[in-house]
Design an enzyme around this catalytic site. Structure first.
Site, PDB file in Angstrom:
ATOM      1  CG  HIS A   1      36.015  35.414  40.206  1.00  0.00           C
ATOM      2  ND1 HIS A   1      37.388  35.457  40.233  1.00  0.00           N
ATOM      3  CD2 HIS A   1      35.649  35.899  38.987  1.00  0.00           C
ATOM      4  CE1 HIS A   1      37.851  35.967  39.094  1.00  0.00           C
ATOM      5  NE2 HIS A   1      36.809  36.245  38.316  1.00  0.00           N
TER       6      HIS A   1
ATOM      7  CG  ASN B   1      39.095  45.085  34.516  1.00  0.00           C
ATOM      8  OD1 ASN B   1      39.004  45.696  33.458  1.00  0.00           O
ATOM      9  ND2 ASN B   1      40.255  44.785  35.071  1.00  0.00           N
TER      10      ASN B   1
ATOM     11  CG  ASP C   1      34.411  37.771  35.160  1.00  0.00           C
ATOM     12  OD1 ASP C   1      34.883  37.273  36.197  1.00  0.00           O
ATOM     13  OD2 ASP C   1      34.853  38.821  34.645  1.00  0.00           O
TER      14      ASP C   1
HETATM   15  O1  DOR Z   1      35.271  42.374  37.069  1.00  0.00           O
HETATM   16  C1  DOR Z   1      36.099  41.541  37.393  1.00  0.00           C
HETATM   17  N1  DOR Z   1      36.096  40.970  38.600  1.00  0.00           N
HETATM   18  N2  DOR Z   1      37.065  41.222  36.512  1.00  0.00           N
HETATM   19  C2  DOR Z   1      38.096  40.432  36.850  1.00  0.00           C
HETATM   20  O2  DOR Z   1      38.921  40.157  36.020  1.00  0.00           O
HETATM   21  C3  DOR Z   1      38.242  39.932  38.230  1.00  0.00           C
HETATM   22  C4  DOR Z   1      36.934  39.854  38.884  1.00  0.00           C
HETATM   23  C5  DOR Z   1      37.021  39.647  40.375  1.00  0.00           C
HETATM   24  O3  DOR Z   1      37.788  38.791  40.822  1.00  0.00           O
HETATM   25  O4  DOR Z   1      36.269  40.301  41.113  1.00  0.00           O
END
Ligand code: DOR
Length: 428
Positions: free
Chosen positions: A61, A278, A305
């Protein structure tokens, strides 16, 4: 003017073809020679180190556009380069979401000056709202090879079937990547549902919330013949279903994260939202099943992630803080420590296997051989250090590994022949 040539000297080369001691000469952004006793204008010392294809992250991200207070393409790509990554797939849950050609172009433009290659993922549905397919063909024409509504799974089974049917007809080979979560069943859950959620009084989400969508998507992939990728799998049940599906020749690949290989729900006992993620941290049995999935080839990739969040956001109470953890700078070392795999297999899961899934091979993850692209990382497997989020190149600080002593460090990262990290320091 001719670029200066570069030699990575004294290392042990490891790639998909095996391991051997060799120097690597780079000229004009590509590998010019691999062999003993080579020289060039500039030397990068790799004594005692492993020289490998650059790492490839299927799941980062980078938060741009729209959430620049948490991360930018520049800061995220710097963290990536420091972690040994030469390419990352940037998740599309930005503001606006990457659900059109225009936003794909914007992220590609930002990526031009990044410290690693940035491959934008596109969304599967418009605005990640789950009701209407995004213009997948238009985005694929611009080079997008992975589509996901990550942060959410596509809830509508019929729409997901249509997405699969549609992508099998595209001229490009693309992959639909799913954040597996049944929102009805997961609703209101902030951690794994089990012993620790009961003890702590925090509402949980059961393993089945993930597993139901894994089961559904495997069924749909079998029905449609589509190529699917299951993101951040966290439960033993999910791994078992992928194993069975692959034995049955369903075109499914899967990733796990370093944090799900390392941490369990017990960590939430501190009520510190740095452990909120998540899918949530699970149980010891799940950790063991994920490791077994890596070892037997059921799980193809370790993906970070990397999910930066501002201190303001993460300092809220556990049930209000957003889920997510930093991952780019610690992925390799945690994978080495916790996957149970030897270095060669860790590199397969962090480089050439994810590169193939993302459509980035062989430029990324390809063999270290004459003519290949010079996207490389140099790893010192013996170097010890302590994880310090305060020193992270990320704009955010939300690492659950703060203070952890670790062994194994990225020494140099080379992107298209340019040393972007030298002796553990980013060069720009
Ligand atoms: O922990 C998470 N953070 N799981 C996700 O699927 C999205 C992500 C986020 O964009 O912060």
């Amino acid at each position: 003017m001719r670029e200066t040539s570069l030699v990575i000297k004294g290392g042990r080369v490891i790639d998909a073809t095996g391991a051997r001691p060799a120097d690597v000469v780079i000229d004009g952004g590509r590998i010019a020679a691999v062999g003993p006793d080579l020289s060039a204008d500039r030397v990068l010392d790799a004594g005692g180190c492993v020289v490998a294809p650059g790492l490839v992250d299927l799941h980062a991200h980078l938060r741009q556009p729209g959430l620049e207070e948490a991360e930018t393409v520049e800061t995220g790509s710097r963290a990536a380069a420091l972690g040994g990554f030469t390419a990352v797939v940037a998740m599309p849950n930005t503001t606006p979401a990457v659900d059109s050609a225009a936003v794909v172009r914007e992220v590609q433009e930002l990526g031009r000056t990044a410290l690693c290659q940035v491959a934008p993922a596109g969304t599967i549905t418009v605005g990640r709202a789950g009701t209407q397919l995004a213009p997948l063909a238009e985005m694929a024409e611009l080079g997008v090879r992975l589509f996901t509504d990550d942060g959410r799974g596509v809830q509508d089974t019929r729409l997901m079937r249509r997405a699969m049917e549609y992508t099998t007809g595209l001229p490009q080979q693309v992959v639909l990547a799913q954040h597996c979560e049944d929102e009805g069943l997961a609703a209101g859950g902030h951690m794994h549902e089990g012993e620790w959620s009961s003890r702590l009084g925090i509402a949980g989400q059961p393993a089945e919330a993930e597993e139901l969508m894994v089961m559904r998507d495997i069924s749909l992939a079998r029905l449609t013949g589509a190529r699917i990728h299951l993101q951040h799998l966290s439960t033993g049940g999910s791994v078992a279903m992928v194993r069975a599906a692959r034995a049955d020749r369903v075109a499914v690949t899967a990733e796990v994260t370093p944090h799900h290989l390392t941490l369990t729900a017990e960590r939430c006992a501190s009520y510190d939202p740095v452990f909120k993620v998540n899918p949530p941290l699970r149980t010891d049995a799940d950790v063991a099943a994920l490791r077994a999935g890596l070892a037997d080839g059921t799980v193809d990739a370790i993906a970070t992630d990397h999910a930066p969040h501002t201190a303001e956001a993460k300092e809220q109470p556990f049930d209000q803080a957003p889920p997510g953890m930093l991952g780019l700078e610690t992925a390799l070392v945690l994978a080495l420590e916790c996957s149970g795999l030897p270095l060669e297999a860790v590199l397969a899961h962090l480089s050439w296997q994810p590169a193939a899934i993302a459509g980035l091979a062989p430029e990324h993850g390809g063999p270290v051989a004459e003519g290949g692209a010079a996207h490389l990382c140099v790893i010192d497997p013996e170097a010890g250090w302590v994880v310090d989020p305060g020193a992270s190149a990320s704009r955010s600080r939300n690492s659950p590994f703060a203070g952890r002593p670790v062994t194994g460090k990225v020494r140099h990262t080379v992107l298209a022949g340019e040393p972007v990290v030298v002796d553990g320091e980013a060069q720009r």
